[in-house]
Each structure stands twice: as C-alpha cells, then as structure tokens.
Scaffold this motif. Structure first.
Motif, PDB file in Angstrom:
ATOM      1  N   LEU A  19       0.807  -1.060   0.103  1.00 26.71           N
ATOM      2  CA  LEU A  19       0.020   0.024  -0.104  1.00 26.71           C
ATOM      3  C   LEU A  19       0.850   1.104  -0.115  1.00 26.71           C
ATOM      4  N   LEU A  20       1.873   1.350   0.518  1.00 24.58           N
ATOM      5  CA  LEU A  20       2.946   2.510   0.565  1.00 24.58           C
ATOM      6  C   LEU A  20       3.349   2.635  -0.704  1.00 24.58           C
ATOM      7  N   MET A  21       3.698   1.634  -1.516  1.00 21.27           N
ATOM      8  CA  MET A  21       4.074   1.769  -2.894  1.00 21.27           C
ATOM      9  C   MET A  21       3.110   2.223  -3.811  1.00 21.27           C
ATOM     10  N   PHE A  22       1.879   1.610  -3.430  1.00 22.63           N
ATOM     11  CA  PHE A  22       0.796   2.396  -4.278  1.00 22.63           C
ATOM     12  C   PHE A  22       0.771   3.778  -4.179  1.00 22.63           C
ATOM     13  N   SER A  23       0.768   4.193  -2.879  1.00 17.26           N
ATOM     14  CA  SER A  23       0.513   5.474  -2.342  1.00 17.26           C
ATOM     15  C   SER A  23       1.542   6.540  -3.063  1.00 17.26           C
ATOM     16  N   VAL A  24       3.000   5.985  -3.133  1.00 21.80           N
ATOM     17  CA  VAL A  24       4.009   6.718  -3.582  1.00 21.80           C
ATOM     18  C   VAL A  24       3.869   6.968  -5.203  1.00 21.80           C
ATOM     19  N   ILE A  25       3.519   5.749  -5.635  1.00 20.45           N
ATOM     20  CA  ILE A  25       3.238   5.695  -7.196  1.00 20.45           C
ATOM     21  C   ILE A  25       2.307   6.690  -7.546  1.00 20.45           C
ATOM     22  N   ALA A  26       1.116   6.787  -6.932  1.00 20.89           N
ATOM     23  CA  ALA A  26      -0.127   7.500  -7.074  1.00 20.89           C
ATOM     24  C   ALA A  26       0.343   9.095  -6.989  1.00 20.89           C
ATOM     25  N   TRP A  27       1.033   9.320  -5.922  1.00 23.18           N
ATOM     26  CA  TRP A  27       1.224  10.580  -5.759  1.00 23.18           C
ATOM     27  C   TRP A  27       2.294  11.038  -6.758  1.00 23.18           C
ATOM     28  N   GLY A  28       3.119  10.327  -7.385  1.00 20.22           N
ATOM     29  CA  GLY A  28       4.058  10.623  -8.328  1.00 20.22           C
ATOM     30  C   GLY A  28       3.247  10.800  -9.736  1.00 20.22           C
ATOM     31  N   VAL A  29       2.301  10.149  -9.957  1.00 21.86           N
ATOM     32  CA  VAL A  29       1.582  10.369 -11.251  1.00 21.86           C
ATOM     33  C   VAL A  29       0.579  11.520 -10.842  1.00 21.86           C
ATOM     34  N   ILE A  30       0.167  11.954  -9.549  1.00 19.56           N
ATOM     35  CA  ILE A  30      -0.916  13.263  -9.600  1.00 19.56           C
ATOM     36  C   ILE A  30      -0.022  14.167  -9.699  1.00 19.56           C
ATOM     37  N   LEU A  31       1.252  14.350  -9.052  1.00 20.11           N
ATOM     38  CA  LEU A  31       2.215  15.435  -9.455  1.00 20.11           C
ATOM     39  C   LEU A  31       2.438  15.660 -10.855  1.00 20.11           C
TER      40      LEU A  31
END
Length: 262
Positions: free
Chosen positions: A49-61
């Motif tokens: 879930l931490l990896m999901f969150s990091v990747i998601a925030w990378g995509v968001i930015l």
C-alpha cells in the motif's frame, strides 16, 4: 470507570488493568511500533500500500504539471494563431509550445495541408483532400489525448484496489489475534487489542492511498474532458478556415491562408 469498579472488588486487578491500559496506550499507540509489531503478511500489505501511495502521488504531481502546462500553452497558442498573418507565420511562432496539444495538432495539419496543396493542379485541390486533412487532425488529437491520459488509469486502479488490499491485511491481522487468543487461552482486551490495532492500520493505509487517488482521478478526468473539447473545437475551426479560404482563393499557397482574416 472500569478501573474504579475493579478497584472496589479487587485492588490488585485494578492495578493490573491500569498497567495494561498504560502499556497499550504508551507502546502501541505509535503507528511505527504497530507496523513493526505486525505479522509478515500484514507488513507486506502495508509495504504494498505504501508503494501504491508513492506511485499514485508521483502520477498526481506529474499529471497536474502536464495538464497545467497544456492549458497555459493552449491559451498562448490561441493568441498567436488567431493573430498571425498566415499559417506559415503561425507555424513558426508556435514551434516553442511543446506542451500544447493544439500546437501539435496544428503543426500536423499544416504539414498535411502543404502536401495536399502541392498535389493540386492548376490551383485546385485533389478530390477528398479535406477528408484527408480531417483524418490527419483526428490522428493528432488521438495521439495527444493518449499522451495526456497515460498513467491516469493507475489512479483508478489504486482507488479501487487499495481499500480491499488494506481490508485483506486487516482480516489477516484479526485472524492472527484470534489465534493468539486460542493459544494463550486469555480472552481479554489486553490480549486482543494490540493485534486488532495492528490489523486496522492496514485499512487506514488502504484509505490513505485510495482517497487522494479517487479525488485526483475525477479531477483529471474533468480537466481532460475540457482539453478534449478544446481540441475538437480547434479542429473544426481549422477545417472551416482552410476550406473557406481555399474555396475563395481557388488553391492559393498555404501561406496565404490567414487565421486573422476569419
């Protein structure tokens, strides 16, 4: 209140319950300690879930920057294009707008229009030339939309799967907590609470990853719809401009098509 009631009947039990409560609050309230104290399966779920969150925030930015640049440069493109004296001038003035989907579509259409008009004989356009130009512009629009939409679907995947992954970690942690009850034979709050608290951290992590993903996924879809409509509008305006001006001039050079003359 519970400690008070226990103290009435058994002062020793009251002291033990108070000590257990202090240990639960002091030791297990720290999220990091909960994570480190969780089982291997729950820790793997938390890491995922931490990896999901990091990747998601990378995509968001990255997508927020890309969409903001596209909107800003589209506005600049409109100013340059509709005030240019000819398509060749507009093409040269908009070369630097690398993040503008409209500039990319226009440059593709300008190149295709030049090829079509070089094939004309006696100033007339070949049959089906406008349809050919329309297909070229549509192909450019599809390429730009594909580029803008790339990786946005990951946000939808994260929003849909992260809560269930966190729920899986929670269920597994609760199963471990009940197994510990069966092995120790002590069915009290002090035995069950740490394991359940560690398990619930997985659900919290899942929601932490999913909520920003679903919010920004909806926001980006709205912004992409606006850019899509802007591209469609420009394609229609460009085709109308070219067709009307070419009909009036009967096959003059590409440079004579004047956006400012519309």
């Amino acid at each position: 209140m519970i400690n008070y009631i226990l103290g009435i009947f058994d002062p020793t039990a009251a002291l033990a319950a108070q000590a257990q409560t202090q240990n639960l609050v002091g030791d297990n309230a720290d999220i990091w300690q909960m994570v480190m104290g969780a089982g291997l399966v729950v820790q793997f779920v938390l890491f995922l879930l931490l990896m999901f969150s990091v990747i998601a925030w990378g995509v968001i930015l990255s997508k927020a920057k890309a969409i903001w640049d596209a909107r800003r440069q589209n506005d600049e493109f409109h100013q340059l294009f509709w005030h240019a004296n000819s398509l060749s001038v507009a093409n040269s003035q908009t070369q630097h707008l690398e993040s503008s989907p409209l500039a990319a579509i226009f440059q593709l259409g300008y190149t295709e229009l030049g090829r079509i008009m070089r094939l004309g004989e006696g100033g007339s356009l070949p049959a089906g030339s406008m349809e050919n130009l329309r297909r070229a512009l549509s192909r450019g629009k599809a390429a730009e939309m594909t580029s803008l939409e790339r990786k946005v679907t990951f946000l939808a995947t994260c929003a849909n799967t992260a809560p269930f992954i966190g729920l899986f970690g929670t269920v597994w942690g609760i199963m471990d907590a009940f197994r510990s009850i069966g092995s120790t034979g002590a069915a009290n709050l002090a035995t069950v609470a740490p394991g359940i608290a560690e398990a619930l951290v997985a659900t919290a992590f899942g929601l932490f990853a999913a909520i920003p993903a679903v919010v920004f996924y909806n926001y980006f879809n709205r912004r992409l719809d606006v850019l899509h409509a802007d591209m469609d509008s420009f394609i229609q305006d460009f085709l109308n401009l070219v067709e009307r001006d070419i009909m009036r001039r009967q096959g003059s050079a590409v440079e004579s098509v004047r956006p400012a003359g519309v």
